[in-house]
Design an enzyme around this catalytic site. Structure first.
Site, PDB file in Angstrom:
ATOM      1  N   TYR A  61    -116.914  40.598-106.610  1.00 41.21           N
ATOM      2  CA  TYR A  61    -115.782  40.070-105.849  1.00 41.21           C
ATOM      3  C   TYR A  61    -114.509  40.038-106.702  1.00 41.21           C
ATOM      4  O   TYR A  61    -114.366  39.213-107.611  1.00 41.21           O
ATOM      5  CB  TYR A  61    -116.104  38.666-105.315  1.00 41.21           C
ATOM      6  CG  TYR A  61    -117.343  38.596-104.434  1.00 41.21           C
ATOM      7  CD1 TYR A  61    -117.875  39.728-103.818  1.00 41.21           C
ATOM      8  CD2 TYR A  61    -117.987  37.385-104.205  1.00 41.21           C
ATOM      9  CE1 TYR A  61    -119.007  39.660-103.012  1.00 41.21           C
ATOM     10  CE2 TYR A  61    -119.123  37.308-103.393  1.00 41.21           C
ATOM     11  CZ  TYR A  61    -119.627  38.449-102.817  1.00 41.21           C
ATOM     12  OH  TYR A  61    -120.751  38.372-102.018  1.00 41.21           O
ATOM     13  N   PRO A 210    -122.279  34.169 -91.786  1.00 38.02           N
ATOM     14  CA  PRO A 210    -122.833  33.530 -90.585  1.00 38.02           C
ATOM     15  C   PRO A 210    -121.810  33.376 -89.468  1.00 38.02           C
ATOM     16  O   PRO A 210    -122.183  33.138 -88.320  1.00 38.02           O
ATOM     17  CB  PRO A 210    -123.290  32.150 -91.103  1.00 38.02           C
ATOM     18  CG  PRO A 210    -122.388  31.870 -92.268  1.00 38.02           C
ATOM     19  CD  PRO A 210    -122.150  33.211 -92.911  1.00 38.02           C
ATOM     20  N   LEU A 211    -120.521  33.541 -89.821  1.00 38.15           N
ATOM     21  CA  LEU A 211    -119.461  33.514 -88.798  1.00 38.15           C
ATOM     22  C   LEU A 211    -119.070  34.935 -88.396  1.00 38.15           C
ATOM     23  O   LEU A 211    -117.997  35.147 -87.824  1.00 38.15           O
ATOM     24  CB  LEU A 211    -118.230  32.762 -89.338  1.00 38.15           C
ATOM     25  CG  LEU A 211    -118.435  31.263 -89.559  1.00 38.15           C
ATOM     26  CD1 LEU A 211    -117.273  30.664 -90.354  1.00 38.15           C
ATOM     27  CD2 LEU A 211    -118.597  30.532 -88.224  1.00 38.15           C
TER      28      LEU A 211
HETATM   29  N1  LIG Z   1    -124.895  39.325-100.279  1.00 34.88           N
HETATM   30  C1  LIG Z   1    -123.962  40.052 -99.717  1.00 34.88           C
HETATM   31  O1  LIG Z   1    -124.038  41.274 -99.682  1.00 34.88           O
HETATM   32  C2  LIG Z   1    -122.766  39.382 -99.099  1.00 34.88           C
HETATM   33  C3  LIG Z   1    -121.924  40.093 -98.223  1.00 34.88           C
HETATM   34  C4  LIG Z   1    -120.839  39.413 -97.668  1.00 34.88           C
HETATM   35  C5  LIG Z   1    -120.614  38.085 -97.957  1.00 34.88           C
HETATM   36  N2  LIG Z   1    -121.455  37.426 -98.827  1.00 34.88           N
HETATM   37  C6  LIG Z   1    -121.247  35.997 -99.154  1.00 34.88           C
HETATM   38  O2  LIG Z   1    -121.278  35.255 -97.958  1.00 34.88           O
HETATM   39  C7  LIG Z   1    -120.106  34.469 -97.851  1.00 34.88           C
HETATM   40  C8  LIG Z   1    -119.719  34.301 -96.393  1.00 34.88           C
HETATM   41  O3  LIG Z   1    -119.555  35.537 -95.755  1.00 34.88           O
HETATM   42  P1  LIG Z   1    -118.143  36.091 -95.267  1.00 34.88           P
HETATM   43  O4  LIG Z   1    -117.062  35.367 -95.965  1.00 34.88           O
HETATM   44  O5  LIG Z   1    -118.235  37.556 -95.362  1.00 34.88           O
HETATM   45  O6  LIG Z   1    -118.118  35.800 -93.707  1.00 34.88           O
HETATM   46  P2  LIG Z   1    -118.160  34.504 -92.776  1.00 34.88           P
HETATM   47  O7  LIG Z   1    -118.548  33.324 -93.540  1.00 34.88           O
HETATM   48  O8  LIG Z   1    -118.954  34.902 -91.596  1.00 34.88           O
HETATM   49  O9  LIG Z   1    -116.638  34.412 -92.317  1.00 34.88           O
HETATM   50  C9  LIG Z   1    -115.597  34.179 -93.204  1.00 34.88           C
HETATM   51  C10 LIG Z   1    -114.288  34.374 -92.475  1.00 34.88           C
HETATM   52  O10 LIG Z   1    -114.203  33.387 -91.439  1.00 34.88           O
HETATM   53  C11 LIG Z   1    -113.007  32.621 -91.605  1.00 34.88           C
HETATM   54  N3  LIG Z   1    -113.365  31.233 -91.261  1.00 34.88           N
HETATM   55  C12 LIG Z   1    -114.188  30.410 -91.937  1.00 34.88           C
HETATM   56  N4  LIG Z   1    -114.312  29.219 -91.310  1.00 34.88           N
HETATM   57  C13 LIG Z   1    -113.521  29.313 -90.205  1.00 34.88           C
HETATM   58  C14 LIG Z   1    -113.229  28.421 -89.165  1.00 34.88           C
HETATM   59  N5  LIG Z   1    -113.769  27.204 -89.110  1.00 34.88           N
HETATM   60  N6  LIG Z   1    -112.375  28.831 -88.187  1.00 34.88           N
HETATM   61  C15 LIG Z   1    -111.841  30.067 -88.208  1.00 34.88           C
HETATM   62  N7  LIG Z   1    -112.094  30.964 -89.188  1.00 34.88           N
HETATM   63  C16 LIG Z   1    -112.919  30.585 -90.178  1.00 34.88           C
HETATM   64  C17 LIG Z   1    -112.613  32.777 -93.045  1.00 34.88           C
HETATM   65  O11 LIG Z   1    -111.218  32.685 -93.183  1.00 34.88           O
HETATM   66  P3  LIG Z   1    -110.544  31.699 -94.264  1.00 34.88           P
HETATM   67  O12 LIG Z   1    -111.181  31.986 -95.589  1.00 34.88           O
HETATM   68  O13 LIG Z   1    -109.116  32.097 -94.231  1.00 34.88           O
HETATM   69  O14 LIG Z   1    -110.818  30.315 -93.778  1.00 34.88           O
HETATM   70  C18 LIG Z   1    -113.085  34.211 -93.346  1.00 34.88           C
HETATM   71  O15 LIG Z   1    -112.109  35.141 -92.928  1.00 34.88           O
HETATM   72  C19 LIG Z   1    -119.068  35.216 -98.705  1.00 34.88           C
HETATM   73  O16 LIG Z   1    -118.027  34.361 -99.114  1.00 34.88           O
HETATM   74  C20 LIG Z   1    -119.925  35.713 -99.840  1.00 34.88           C
HETATM   75  O17 LIG Z   1    -120.075  34.681-100.817  1.00 34.88           O
HETATM   76  C21 LIG Z   1    -122.519  38.056 -99.381  1.00 34.88           C
END
Ligand SMILES: NC(=O)c1ccc[n+]([C@@H]2O[C@H](COP(=O)([O-])OP(=O)(O)OC[C@H]3O[C@@H](n4cnc5c(N)ncnc54)[C@H](OP(=O)(O)O)[C@@H]3O)[C@@H](O)[C@H]2O)c1
Length: 338
Positions: A61, A210-211
């Protein structure tokens, strides 16, 4: 909203005890457009106040920047935080825009030293293999990770985007605390194999995105039109072209349940993944990513929502109707090896 601490759970048999929801820190330095570093740091602190203890990053990252960003926060709260980071996705020096997967023992040793240095800690609480290179036997990779446990550089082991058979083989070498793979109302392929294996083996599950990368909150529809030019989601087939509008229409029942619970669509998505994993008998800690204090309050409050059987049934058909794959390049996932 969100003034109460969330519950805790043991992440996998013998794994760390953590808040039932973790925090994905990736977006604080990577993938999702411009970041306000002060608000991101305040979000880390607010999460801790709310009982979030599992903080997720990776050396990938921001090419180490996200680990560096977490360093000062970790030094202030080292004993309160369960720190998870990952290795395996590296930059090929000959092709700086291309990622390569490295699971070989010499690379793992080099990667862990880099992460420890950037994070400014002596031990990583949960160290994941981020992606699998099928050319390296999983037993060899996990053997190298187990050596890091023996040396005290790492406490627990995790695997991301692995299949059921890979998880079984890994568990034969060293206990695995957690599998981290994408799991949400839109992405349920893990339920075809690795989820049952994790439940059977007592391995915890950490659903990432998860979002649905924010899409399930309804905060955007067309990535190309609404997100910044460097946002990774512009490359994801679900959020572009005709798929985006078709997928947004699938959120109708999510919105209806949100209204019924006086909640937001994102909270319904988080409640769903928590309950769905519990149905499979898993210990589960989703890691929604956010850079904002109000959103961490909203997200942690979702741990107190319970959906009824009828409500879960309303959400059941959604994943089967989603248009477009999780990634443009699925060779970097477990799909196809299952
Ligand atoms: N192992 C892997 O290959 C892998 C791949 C992807 C991700 N990950 C990990 O999983 C974590 C979570 O996944 P992700 O960040 O990809 O996706 P996510 O958690 O599904 O969604 C994150 C997005 O949703 C927004 N968000 C969060 N809470 C919100 C709310 N209450 N209302 C509206 N928008 C909201 C965030 O924006 P803001 O930040 O602007 O609030 C961000 O743009 C990552 O941070 C990473 O650590 C791992």
């Amino acid at each position: 909203m969100g003034s109460e601490k969330i519950d805790t759970v043991e992440l996998g048999t013998g794994g760390p005890r953590v808040g039932v929801q973790g925090l994905g820190c990736m977006g604080m330095s990577f993938a999702y457009g411009p970041t306000d570093a002060d608000e991101a740091r305040a979000t880390l602190e607010r999460a801790l106040e709310l009982g979030v203890t599992l903080y997720d990053t990776a050396d990938l990252y921001g090419n180490g920047e996200n680990e560096k960003f977490l360093g000062p926060f970790l030094r202030d709260h080292r004993d309160e935080v369960v720190l998870a980071t990952k290795f395996a996705l590296a930059i090929d020096p000959a092709y700086p825009n291309k990622r390569v997967i490295r699971n070989d023992p010499p690379y793992i040793r080099q990667a862990v030293e880099g992460s420890l240095r950037r994070l400014g800690v002596d031990t990583i609480d949960l160290y994941y293999m981020h992606r699998r290179a099928p050319s390296v036997p999983i037993e060899e990779t996990v053997g190298a990770m187990a050596a890091l446990v023996a040396e005290g550089k790492v406490k627990h082991l995790g695997l991301s985007e692995v299949t059921a058979s890979e998880l079984r083989a890994a568990q034969g070498v060293h206990p695995i605390a957690a599998v981290q793979s994408e799991w949400s109302l839109f992405s349920r392929d893990v339920e075809n194999g690795v989820v049952a294996a994790a439940a059977e083996l007592g391995v915890g599950f950490v659903p990432y995105s998860p979002l649905g990368r924010g899409f399930l909150t309804g905060s955007f529809v067309h990535a190309e039109k609404e997100l910044s030019s460097d946002d990774f989601r512009r490359q994801q087939p679900r959020f572009t072209g005709d798929n985006a509008a078709a997928n947004a229409a699938l959120l109708e029942p999510v919105r209806a349940l949100a209204a019924a619970h006086d909640a937001t669509p994102g909270q319904i998505a988080l409640a769903w993944v928590q309950q769905r994993a519990e149905t499979h008998g898993l210990s589960v800690v989703p890691i929604p990513g956010t850079r904002s204090r109000t959103r961490i309050e909203e997200n942690t409050a979702a741990t107190r929502i319970r959906l009824t059987g009828d409500e879960l049934a309303l959400l059941e058909p959604i994943a089967g109707k989603v248009a477009g794959g999780r990634y443009a390049d699925m060779t970097f996932t477990s799909a196809g090896r299952e």
